[in-house]
Structure formats: C-alpha cells, structure tokens
Design a protein around this motif. Sequence first.
Motif, PDB file in Angstrom:
ATOM      1  N   PHE A   1      40.060  30.440  30.200  1.00 26.98           N
ATOM      2  CA  PHE A   1      40.612  31.450  30.721  1.00 26.98           C
ATOM      3  C   PHE A   1      39.436  32.614  30.703  1.00 26.98           C
ATOM      4  O   PHE A   1      38.788  32.983  29.112  1.00 26.98           O
ATOM      5  N   VAL A   2      39.110  33.985  31.413  1.00 25.03           N
ATOM      6  CA  VAL A   2      37.847  34.728  30.740  1.00 25.03           C
ATOM      7  C   VAL A   2      38.069  36.483  30.813  1.00 25.03           C
ATOM      8  O   VAL A   2      37.973  36.544  30.093  1.00 25.03           O
ATOM      9  N   ALA A   3      38.362  36.099  32.314  1.00 32.17           N
ATOM     10  CA  ALA A   3      38.365  37.348  32.398  1.00 32.17           C
ATOM     11  C   ALA A   3      39.694  37.348  33.946  1.00 32.17           C
ATOM     12  O   ALA A   3      40.151  36.298  35.369  1.00 32.17           O
ATOM     13  N   ALA A   4      40.293  38.675  33.872  1.00 32.45           N
ATOM     14  CA  ALA A   4      41.908  38.596  35.144  1.00 32.45           C
ATOM     15  C   ALA A   4      41.487  40.170  35.501  1.00 32.45           C
ATOM     16  O   ALA A   4      41.672  41.296  34.815  1.00 32.45           O
ATOM     17  N   PHE A   5      41.869  40.511  37.237  1.00 26.94           N
ATOM     18  CA  PHE A   5      42.746  41.798  37.631  1.00 26.94           C
ATOM     19  C   PHE A   5      43.766  42.072  37.969  1.00 26.94           C
ATOM     20  O   PHE A   5      44.245  41.361  38.851  1.00 26.94           O
ATOM     21  N   SER A   6      44.183  42.925  38.239  1.00 28.58           N
ATOM     22  CA  SER A   6      45.985  42.678  38.891  1.00 28.58           C
ATOM     23  C   SER A   6      45.880  42.789  39.585  1.00 28.58           C
ATOM     24  O   SER A   6      45.406  44.973  40.030  1.00 28.58           O
TER      25      SER A   6
ATOM     26  N   SER B   1      44.117  42.017  49.371  1.00 26.50           N
ATOM     27  CA  SER B   1      44.360  43.475  48.570  1.00 26.50           C
ATOM     28  C   SER B   1      45.931  42.451  47.779  1.00 26.50           C
ATOM     29  O   SER B   1      46.319  43.486  46.882  1.00 26.50           O
ATOM     30  N   GLY B   2      46.409  41.717  48.421  1.00 26.66           N
ATOM     31  CA  GLY B   2      47.764  41.282  48.267  1.00 26.66           C
ATOM     32  C   GLY B   2      47.793  40.161  46.897  1.00 26.66           C
ATOM     33  O   GLY B   2      48.507  39.232  46.874  1.00 26.66           O
ATOM     34  N   TYR B   3      46.853  40.177  45.881  1.00 28.43           N
ATOM     35  CA  TYR B   3      46.253  38.390  45.206  1.00 28.43           C
ATOM     36  C   TYR B   3      45.505  39.411  43.960  1.00 28.43           C
ATOM     37  O   TYR B   3      44.509  40.352  43.764  1.00 28.43           O
ATOM     38  N   SER B   4      45.820  39.247  42.990  1.00 32.28           N
ATOM     39  CA  SER B   4      44.745  39.597  41.399  1.00 32.28           C
ATOM     40  C   SER B   4      44.537  38.284  41.484  1.00 32.28           C
ATOM     41  O   SER B   4      44.465  36.957  41.988  1.00 32.28           O
ATOM     42  N   VAL B   5      42.913  38.709  40.622  1.00 36.83           N
ATOM     43  CA  VAL B   5      42.046  37.335  41.167  1.00 36.83           C
ATOM     44  C   VAL B   5      42.066  37.465  39.186  1.00 36.83           C
ATOM     45  O   VAL B   5      41.671  38.010  38.759  1.00 36.83           O
ATOM     46  N   GLY B   6      41.012  36.505  39.228  1.00 37.47           N
ATOM     47  CA  GLY B   6      41.248  35.379  37.728  1.00 37.47           C
ATOM     48  C   GLY B   6      39.847  35.174  37.787  1.00 37.47           C
ATOM     49  O   GLY B   6      39.083  34.112  38.648  1.00 37.47           O
ATOM     50  N   TRP B   7      38.804  34.225  36.075  1.00 36.49           N
ATOM     51  CA  TRP B   7      37.859  33.696  36.236  1.00 36.49           C
ATOM     52  C   TRP B   7      37.926  32.825  35.433  1.00 36.49           C
ATOM     53  O   TRP B   7      38.868  33.367  34.410  1.00 36.49           O
TER      54      TRP B   7
ATOM     55  N   VAL C   1      49.584  38.658  38.878  1.00 41.89           N
ATOM     56  CA  VAL C   1      48.737  38.526  36.970  1.00 41.89           C
ATOM     57  C   VAL C   1      49.030  37.423  36.290  1.00 41.89           C
ATOM     58  O   VAL C   1      48.129  36.826  35.734  1.00 41.89           O
ATOM     59  N   ILE C   2      49.654  37.295  36.161  1.00 43.57           N
ATOM     60  CA  ILE C   2      50.727  36.222  34.869  1.00 43.57           C
ATOM     61  C   ILE C   2      50.243  34.735  34.782  1.00 43.57           C
ATOM     62  O   ILE C   2      49.903  34.219  33.943  1.00 43.57           O
ATOM     63  N   SER C   3      50.697  34.307  35.986  1.00 42.22           N
ATOM     64  CA  SER C   3      49.691  32.866  36.735  1.00 42.22           C
ATOM     65  C   SER C   3      48.107  33.124  36.343  1.00 42.22           C
ATOM     66  O   SER C   3      47.853  31.958  35.878  1.00 42.22           O
ATOM     67  N   VAL C   4      48.127  33.736  36.899  1.00 38.76           N
ATOM     68  CA  VAL C   4      46.288  34.201  36.997  1.00 38.76           C
ATOM     69  C   VAL C   4      45.857  33.784  35.559  1.00 38.76           C
ATOM     70  O   VAL C   4      45.146  32.928  34.896  1.00 38.76           O
ATOM     71  N   VAL C   5      46.041  34.456  34.642  1.00 44.12           N
ATOM     72  CA  VAL C   5      46.159  34.616  33.167  1.00 44.12           C
ATOM     73  C   VAL C   5      45.948  33.552  32.014  1.00 44.12           C
ATOM     74  O   VAL C   5      45.690  32.641  31.353  1.00 44.12           O
ATOM     75  N   GLY C   6      47.184  33.584  33.227  1.00 44.40           N
ATOM     76  CA  GLY C   6      48.325  31.178  32.470  1.00 44.40           C
ATOM     77  C   GLY C   6      47.488  29.951  32.617  1.00 44.40           C
ATOM     78  O   GLY C   6      47.609  28.755  32.773  1.00 44.40           O
ATOM     79  N   GLY C   7      46.229  30.394  33.821  1.00 45.27           N
ATOM     80  CA  GLY C   7      45.946  29.039  34.269  1.00 45.27           C
ATOM     81  C   GLY C   7      46.660  28.842  35.460  1.00 45.27           C
ATOM     82  O   GLY C   7      46.419  27.328  35.801  1.00 45.27           O
TER      83      GLY C   7
END
Length: 123
Positions: A47-52, A30-36, A102-108
Amino acid sequence: QVHLVESGGGLVQAGGSLRLSCAASGRTFSGYSVGWFRQVPGKERDFVAAFSRIDGRTYYADSVKGRFTISKDNAKNTAYLQMNSLKFEDTGVYYCAADSDVISVVGGESEYWGQGTQVTVSS
C-alpha cells in the motif's frame, strides 16, 4: 465495471519528482475510492496511498508521508499520485486500485486494478 489505466511512470534520479495518473472508464468515478500500490519483483504489492470518495480523506504509508500526495478529479475521471523527493526504494511497478469502500482499498482488496506503470529511481 471500471477500467483503470495508469501512466506517468519512468526513470528519474533520486530527489526528483513524477506524477502518476490513473484514468478510469466505465461507471461513475465519483462512486469509488482510489488507491496506489507498489510492487517489486519477488515481493507482495504494498500500500502507498488512498483517497476516500466519502470525505476526501487521504491515507499514506509511513514511508511516503510528506513526499507523496494522492488526489482525485471526478470531472476528469482521473486519480493522481504526485511523488516528490523520490528515493531509490520507491522503485517498483505502481498500480492504481478502485473500490466503493476505502477500507478495501487500503487493505489491498479493491475490486478493480490497473495494469501498472514502472517507476525507476536511480541513486
């Protein structure tokens, strides 16, 4: 540490659907945003998708909007990517990523990455 394992990839015809899963172990998911992300040979990971983790807001690449849905189930320590109306250009290795930002996730630039699962869409 967070260990991520993707599953659900495979071969599907254009127009079909797949659901990818990303199982997490280690720290509280729960402490992490995730992405694909998706990668094809010879190209960078896209980048495909992310969830905050903060507000459940979702982010999508323009190429998948309206077709893909990202979700996260903290109780199951799993994130998902539902892919509908698949196209040939969706083919690639799909990677799950996790980071507290989540910004780091989106930014790869996620801290944690899975090993990937192959998705092949036949035309």
